[in-house]
Write an enzyme that holds these catalytic residues in place. Sequence first.
Site, PDB file in Angstrom:
ATOM      1  N   GLY A 192       0.778  -1.241  -0.058  1.00 53.40           N
ATOM      2  CA  GLY A 192      -0.141  -0.280   0.031  1.00 53.40           C
ATOM      3  C   GLY A 192       0.856   1.161   0.034  1.00 53.40           C
ATOM      4  N   ASP A 193       2.054   1.321   0.672  1.00 49.50           N
ATOM      5  CA  ASP A 193       2.889   2.344   0.666  1.00 49.50           C
ATOM      6  C   ASP A 193       3.915   2.350  -0.399  1.00 49.50           C
ATOM      7  OD1 ASP A 193       2.351   3.844   2.872  1.00 49.50           O
ATOM      8  OD2 ASP A 193       3.433   2.265   3.907  1.00 49.50           O
ATOM      9  N   ILE A 194       4.338   0.966  -0.770  1.00 50.98           N
ATOM     10  CA  ILE A 194       5.199   0.862  -2.060  1.00 50.98           C
ATOM     11  C   ILE A 194       4.817   1.146  -3.581  1.00 50.98           C
ATOM     12  CG2 ILE A 194       6.706  -0.833  -3.064  1.00 50.98           C
ATOM     13  CD1 ILE A 194       7.365  -2.288  -0.339  1.00 50.98           C
TER      14      ILE A 194
END
Length: 400
Positions: free
Chosen positions: A172-174
């Site tokens: 979700g961040d990457i």
Amino acid sequence: MQKPLEGIRVLNVTQALFGPYCAMILADLGAEVIKIEKPGTGDMNREWGPFFPNVQGPDKSGYYVSLHRGQKSITLNLKTEKGKQILKELVKISDVLIENFKPGTLDGWGIGYEELRKINPRLIYACGSGFGHYGPYKDWPSYDIIGQAMGGFMDLNGWPDKPPCRAGSSIGDIVAGMFLCIGILVALRYRDMTGKGQKVDVAQMDSMIAILENAVVRYSIEGKPPTRIGSKHPTITPFDVFKAKDGYVVIAAGNDAIWRRLCTAMGKPELADDPRFRTNPLRCEHEPELKPIIEEWTKDRTRWEIVNLLLKHDVPSAPVYNVAEAVEDPHTKAREMVVEIYQPQYGKVRIAGCPIKFSETPIKIDKPAPLLGQHTEEILTQLLGYTKEQIEELKKENVI
């Protein structure tokens, strides 16, 4: 040798993973990335493990090191007027600013996009957040797991009889960080053509929806949401994980021709014309009958016995590696996907390399992550012309 983004200066006003991952890519590609951190403590991920043994204080985190290789660090209290002024001075001579605060935070401090674009109209202002800078949820706080949850990803990940599952890495961040990086590169290209900077707005929820592959169109056509089915593919069979004698393998028969080659490799050519399995839609329909047949063949063979045999028949297959196996594999080393840097206070440490390989401008990752505030005086004196006396005064006032 010149790197692709040499000459581009990036102000990295980010924390956690989303923003730092984006900045890491830009630094790997040759941009000068200046990490702006809170005096005393720095980025919150300096407190995230794993930690280097026998290293204390804000420079102990291996997590931080893996994300900030090749960057510079300046400590700056952005809640002070002098801290804001120094940021504005840096903005004047920079190309990109990246931030992933909750939307409106930097506006409230007087250093948001509308203010900074007055100082530098060519600035690319890249902001990452959970839900974007507009929309009904824009003010919600977020971390990786929030994006995975609300983007529909977690409900697709896992097994039908188990709860929704977060991915093993913080995608979700990457993924959002990758999209933010793409946005920055496109904005730089637009600036090359027009001379104008712009704001780039990327959200975790948006990014997760964007990588749902065929789930959105399946919902559109079928009228019901896809859900968890384990490791198999929803519309291709066999395309799954199978038990081997010493672990697991994956087999990916992406079309009918590969399916026929798989049957031949297993010594079961008659399966190719079995009425249940002749076409991909039929194999998907009868997957519960097909998987045990394949697994009966794989279970008494080692992973590499299976993989080597299938590769001889041009059937895509691979062992399921753990992290150690992936890191130590000779192909990983040949592709320089694990590199060694010398990190101050600790020594040699291995981190993930850059997966983008250029023929004319190869990427070499060999510089360490900065110690907290390591480059504060260098940046203030060399880039902004501050005197030693001015710097000492800023220290006394807790600006740096």
